[in-house]
Motif scaffolding. Structure first.
Motif, PDB file in Angstrom:
ATOM      1  N   PHE A  23       0.811  -1.224   0.000  1.00 32.65           N
ATOM      2  CA  PHE A  23       0.000   0.000   0.000  1.00 32.65           C
ATOM      3  C   PHE A  23       0.845   1.275   0.000  1.00 32.65           C
ATOM      4  O   PHE A  23       0.573   2.200  -0.756  1.00 32.65           O
ATOM      5  CB  PHE A  23      -0.995  -0.012   1.174  1.00 32.65           C
ATOM      6  N   GLU A  24       1.860   1.287   0.889  1.00 35.86           N
ATOM      7  CA  GLU A  24       2.770   2.439   0.908  1.00 35.86           C
ATOM      8  C   GLU A  24       4.100   1.973   1.456  1.00 35.86           C
ATOM      9  O   GLU A  24       4.169   1.378   2.526  1.00 35.86           O
ATOM     10  CB  GLU A  24       2.234   3.604   1.780  1.00 35.86           C
ATOM     11  N   PHE A  25       5.153   2.195   0.692  1.00 42.81           N
ATOM     12  CA  PHE A  25       6.489   1.835   1.141  1.00 42.81           C
ATOM     13  C   PHE A  25       7.507   2.611   0.323  1.00 42.81           C
ATOM     14  O   PHE A  25       7.161   3.243  -0.675  1.00 42.81           O
ATOM     15  CB  PHE A  25       6.734   0.327   1.065  1.00 42.81           C
ATOM     16  N   GLN A  26       8.761   2.548   0.785  1.00 41.28           N
ATOM     17  CA  GLN A  26       9.797   3.303   0.115  1.00 41.28           C
ATOM     18  C   GLN A  26      10.531   2.403  -0.870  1.00 41.28           C
ATOM     19  O   GLN A  26      10.968   1.314  -0.488  1.00 41.28           O
ATOM     20  CB  GLN A  26      10.779   3.869   1.144  1.00 41.28           C
ATOM     21  N   ILE A  38      -0.346   5.154  -2.695  1.00 42.88           N
ATOM     22  CA  ILE A  38       0.406   6.311  -3.214  1.00 42.88           C
ATOM     23  C   ILE A  38      -0.059   6.632  -4.637  1.00 42.88           C
ATOM     24  O   ILE A  38      -0.326   7.797  -4.964  1.00 42.88           O
ATOM     25  CB  ILE A  38       1.939   6.036  -3.183  1.00 42.88           C
ATOM     26  N   ASP A  39      -0.178   5.591  -5.471  1.00 41.16           N
ATOM     27  CA  ASP A  39      -0.672   5.815  -6.839  1.00 41.16           C
ATOM     28  C   ASP A  39      -2.092   6.372  -6.810  1.00 41.16           C
ATOM     29  O   ASP A  39      -2.433   7.265  -7.590  1.00 41.16           O
ATOM     30  CB  ASP A  39      -0.663   4.502  -7.632  1.00 41.16           C
ATOM     31  N   LEU A  40      -2.895   5.810  -5.895  1.00 40.73           N
ATOM     32  CA  LEU A  40      -4.296   6.238  -5.837  1.00 40.73           C
ATOM     33  C   LEU A  40      -4.405   7.701  -5.409  1.00 40.73           C
ATOM     34  O   LEU A  40      -5.135   8.485  -6.030  1.00 40.73           O
ATOM     35  CB  LEU A  40      -5.076   5.341  -4.864  1.00 40.73           C
ATOM     36  N   ILE A 224      -4.619   0.869 -11.505  1.00 38.62           N
ATOM     37  CA  ILE A 224      -3.763   0.919 -10.312  1.00 38.62           C
ATOM     38  C   ILE A 224      -3.927  -0.376  -9.510  1.00 38.62           C
ATOM     39  O   ILE A 224      -2.953  -0.958  -9.023  1.00 38.62           O
ATOM     40  CB  ILE A 224      -4.104   2.161  -9.447  1.00 38.62           C
ATOM     41  N   TYR A 225      -5.159  -0.848  -9.416  1.00 40.00           N
ATOM     42  CA  TYR A 225      -5.439  -2.091  -8.684  1.00 40.00           C
ATOM     43  C   TYR A 225      -4.677  -3.267  -9.306  1.00 40.00           C
ATOM     44  O   TYR A 225      -3.990  -4.019  -8.611  1.00 40.00           O
ATOM     45  CB  TYR A 225      -6.951  -2.377  -8.678  1.00 40.00           C
TER      46      TYR A 225
END
Ligand code: ARG
Length: 231
Positions: A23-26, A38-40, A224-225
């Protein structure tokens, strides 16, 4: 239509606890924040004509950050709960999730949530996983600042199980070093993720909902999904 005169670029400060792949990471090499959320949120920002600035922060700091207006929005795999909805306003659900368990591959004693009784469980602080784990009889709960830290503790043998969001558990096992771990149990909960704003900022949430609807209509959400979860 046709009303596209240059408006001053709006900036949306978006808080996220960015250690929650996918979902969110570096990104390890570019150091950029990446992931489904992040894309969403970038696509939502684009719809709204706003520039999105991601601020990485503790998960338990997101709601206080919205309340204090230090961030405008939070996107962080955050489950819409009654408790949280008393403090912030949520967008329409954008992702269906739920909790499962991760144990060591060679563990044969934990197959369902019932088997957690009396066990040592690692969770991320301030999450629905932490709430559910605390309901388990005689269990010892260890709360970590991030999901990866909880997984590390499992690897080190300090706990018997991690209770955490299913898609994150799956990603950990498949791609993020959890080769000696497995996911067990049917999802304990059915949870909806939502984007949050301050309770006073209903107007902003209405704009987010409108953008989200548009992205669902124009196929961008689907793209994105599929990028992050496959078909
Ligand atoms: N869905 C769970 C919750 O809302 C966990 C979210 C954790 N998110 C994160 N970015 N670490 O409580």
């Amino acid at each position: 239509c046709g009303k596209q005169e240059a408006k001053p670029a709006k900036v949306l400060k978006v808080g996220s606890e960015a250690a929650f792949a996918p979902f969110e990471f570096q990104d390890e090499s570019t150091k950029e924040y990446v992931g489904f959320d992040i894309d969403l949120i970038k696509a939502i920002g684009k719809q709204m004509g706003a520039e999105v600035q991601i601020q990485n922060m503790g998960f338990d700091g997101l709601i206080p950050g919205l309340e204090a207006n230090s961030i405008d929005l939070a996107i962080s795999g955050m489950t819409i709960t009654e408790e949280r909805a008393k403090k912030v306003s949520f967008s329409k659900p954008y992702y269906k999730s739920g909790l499962t368990m991760v144990v060591k591959s060679d563990n044969t004693s934990i197959k369902s949530f019932k088997d957690l009784e009396g066990k040592n469980i690692a969770v991320q602080l301030g999450t629905t996983g932490a709430d559910e784990a605390k309901k388990v009889k005689d269990a010892q709960i260890r709360e970590f600042n991030s999901a990866p830290e909880a997984f590390l503790e499992l690897k080190a043998g300090g706990v018997d199980a991690v209770v955490n969001d299913k898609p994150v558990n799956e990603y950990y096992i498949a791609k993020a070093g959890g080769k000696d771990a497995k996911m067990v149990g049917e999802p304990l909960t059915a949870e909806d993720y939502g984007i949050a704003a301050s309770a006073k900022n209903k107007e902003l949430i209405a704009q987010v909902d409108k953008a989200l609807e548009e992205l669902k209509k124009n196929g961008e959400y689907e793209k994105i999904y599929v990028k992050w979860f496959g078909k």
